[in-house]
Motif scaffolding. Structure first.
Motif, PDB file in Angstrom:
ATOM      1  N   LEU A 187      83.288  72.216 -47.821  1.00  0.00           N
ATOM      2  CA  LEU A 187      83.663  71.097 -46.965  1.00  0.00           C
ATOM      3  C   LEU A 187      85.172  70.855 -47.040  1.00  0.00           C
ATOM      4  CD1 LEU A 187      80.931  68.450 -47.873  1.00  0.00           C
ATOM      5  CD2 LEU A 187      81.016  69.872 -45.814  1.00  0.00           C
ATOM      6  N   ILE A 201      74.206  66.555 -45.302  1.00  0.00           N
ATOM      7  CA  ILE A 201      75.116  65.681 -44.550  1.00  0.00           C
ATOM      8  C   ILE A 201      75.610  66.402 -43.297  1.00  0.00           C
ATOM      9  CG2 ILE A 201      77.293  64.413 -44.604  1.00  0.00           C
ATOM     10  CD1 ILE A 201      76.928  64.153 -47.633  1.00  0.00           C
ATOM     11  N   ARG A 202      75.961  67.681 -43.454  1.00  0.00           N
ATOM     12  CA  ARG A 202      76.441  68.461 -42.306  1.00  0.00           C
ATOM     13  C   ARG A 202      75.379  68.571 -41.223  1.00  0.00           C
ATOM     14  NH1 ARG A 202      79.910  73.235 -45.162  1.00  0.00           N
ATOM     15  NH2 ARG A 202      78.004  73.396 -46.357  1.00  0.00           N
ATOM     16  N   THR A 231      75.296  65.242 -39.230  1.00  0.00           N
ATOM     17  CA  THR A 231      76.542  64.750 -38.652  1.00  0.00           C
ATOM     18  C   THR A 231      76.980  65.603 -37.461  1.00  0.00           C
ATOM     19  OG1 THR A 231      77.180  63.979 -40.852  1.00  0.00           O
ATOM     20  CG2 THR A 231      78.909  64.103 -39.211  1.00  0.00           C
ATOM     21  N   VAL A 278      83.122  65.742 -42.310  1.00  0.00           N
ATOM     22  CA  VAL A 278      82.424  65.538 -43.582  1.00  0.00           C
ATOM     23  C   VAL A 278      83.274  66.166 -44.670  1.00  0.00           C
ATOM     24  CG1 VAL A 278      80.317  65.981 -44.910  1.00  0.00           C
ATOM     25  CG2 VAL A 278      80.184  65.676 -42.432  1.00  0.00           C
ATOM     26  N   PHE A 308      81.329  61.732 -51.361  1.00  0.00           N
ATOM     27  CA  PHE A 308      81.579  62.351 -50.060  1.00  0.00           C
ATOM     28  C   PHE A 308      82.072  61.286 -49.085  1.00  0.00           C
ATOM     29  CE2 PHE A 308      78.388  64.848 -52.182  1.00  0.00           C
ATOM     30  CZ  PHE A 308      78.686  66.162 -51.886  1.00  0.00           C
ATOM     31  N   VAL A 341      82.607  60.559 -44.708  1.00  0.00           N
ATOM     32  CA  VAL A 341      82.325  60.993 -43.338  1.00  0.00           C
ATOM     33  C   VAL A 341      83.146  60.125 -42.392  1.00  0.00           C
ATOM     34  CG1 VAL A 341      80.577  61.313 -41.544  1.00  0.00           C
ATOM     35  CG2 VAL A 341      79.970  61.668 -43.946  1.00  0.00           C
TER      36      VAL A 341
END
Length: 329
Positions: free
Chosen positions: A177, A234-235, A238, A244, A252, A254
């Motif tokens: 990320l 999360i990816r 989103t 992210v 993390f 966002v």
């Protein structure tokens, strides 16, 4: 001087332990450069297009991570072009500097030394002070040694392609990320765009719950796998236009580049929470995953980055505290 040289050697040892995580190497060198020179702050800047970008910061420069200045009218850009160290004793009377940028950071004097990758100068290491004439020849020598440490790390992280080097400098080695530096650069850009166009955007702060018990029970390989799994989840939820990032450890961030209102940002946070808390299997062990998520929306929760970050932090901690309360009987 001998004690400072020993500290440079200790820093070299710590860099070796970080391996190919170039983002953390730059963070470490910025912190140590500030300490060893008695500076008010330190910066690692990389040359990207026509700009110089703050990719690692410490001290008085820390709030400006992701800051951009033009190469053509800055001391950093001049250092790139000339390829040797430069010293500014007083930014208020030095025609080589970007004076508005210096005033924004609050610096009056600085040393800038080049960072080399193969035969090219691709960035600078800089120490700053809010007083004029704050540095001497010893500081210049120490800063040169620290820049050599970054150069060596750059060489080992990416032996051939400069484009790969920039990717490693701006992305987290464990998850792939964007790292903290790239996150803040994009946050600055998103804020500027929203201010110009009267748009809203959302900021989410995610703190993984229960990483320490995973490490204690199953070891750090399992903990790393859990961090990678949360990053992937999360990816998946989103949008591609959002950012992210892994901000460090189990934290993390966002950036939701556009939201209709606060409820829209909360709904996105809820979808993330539902995705993250699904069971995760690692080497035949079922690991429970969860994260506490905080939400802030521009402009309702703040019109500057610090205010938005504070609100997202407070919201995240409120979520975490609510999970720790005993359930009513």
């Amino acid at each position: 001087m001998s004690e400072r040289l020993l500290e440079v050697i200790r820093t070299q040892t710590e860099i070796a332990k970080l391996g190919l995580d170039l983002g953390h190497v730059m963070d470490l060198v910025a912190q140590r450069a500030q300490l060893l020179t008695g500076a008010g702050g330190a910066v690692v800047e990389l040359a990207e297009g026509e700009d110089m970008v703050y990719r690692a910061t410490s001290g008085m420069a820390a709030p400006h991570l992701g800051f951009r200045l033009r190469r053509g009218n800055s001391l950093s850009g001049l250092c790139i072009r000339e390829g040797h160290p430069l010293y500014c004793e007083d930014s208020e009377i030095d025609p080589r500097v970007d004076l508005p940028g210096c005033r924004q950071i609050g610096l009056r004097s600085m040393i800038v030394v080049p960072l080399r990758h193969h035969d090219a100068v691709i960035g600078v290491l800089k120490v700053l002070s809010n007083t004029p004439a704050a540095f001497d020849e010893t500081d210049l020598h120490i800063l040169g040694l620290m820049s050599d440490l970054i150069a060596a790390a750059m060489f080992h992280a990416s032996k051939y392609e400069t484009s790969e080097l920039f990717h490693q400098a701006t992305h987290d080695a464990l998850t792939g990320l964007p790292n903290r530096a790239l996150f803040f650069e994009r946050l600055h850009l998103c804020l500027a765009h929203a201010q110009r166009n009267s748009n809203r955007f959302g900021l989410l702060n995610l703190d993984m719950d229960g990483l320490k018990p995973i490490n204690d029970r199953l070891g750090h390989r399992a903990g790393d796998a859990a961090i990678r799994e949360i990053a992937q989840r999360i990816r998946q939820v989103t949008r591609g236009s959002d950012t992210v990032a892994r901000l460090g450890g189990d934290e993390f961030g966002v950036i939701l580049c556009y939201v209709d209102d606060h409820e829209g940002a909360l709904a996105h946070a809820q979808r993330l929470a539902e995705q993250i808390c699904q069971p995760f299997e690692f080497e035949q062990e079922i690991i429970a995953l969860d994260a506490s998520i905080g939400v802030a929306v521009f402009p309702e929760d703040g019109q500057e980055i610090d205010a938005l970050l504070d609100q997202a932090d407070q919201s995240m901690y409120a979520t975490k505290r609510s999970k720790q309360r005993p359930s009513p009987r």
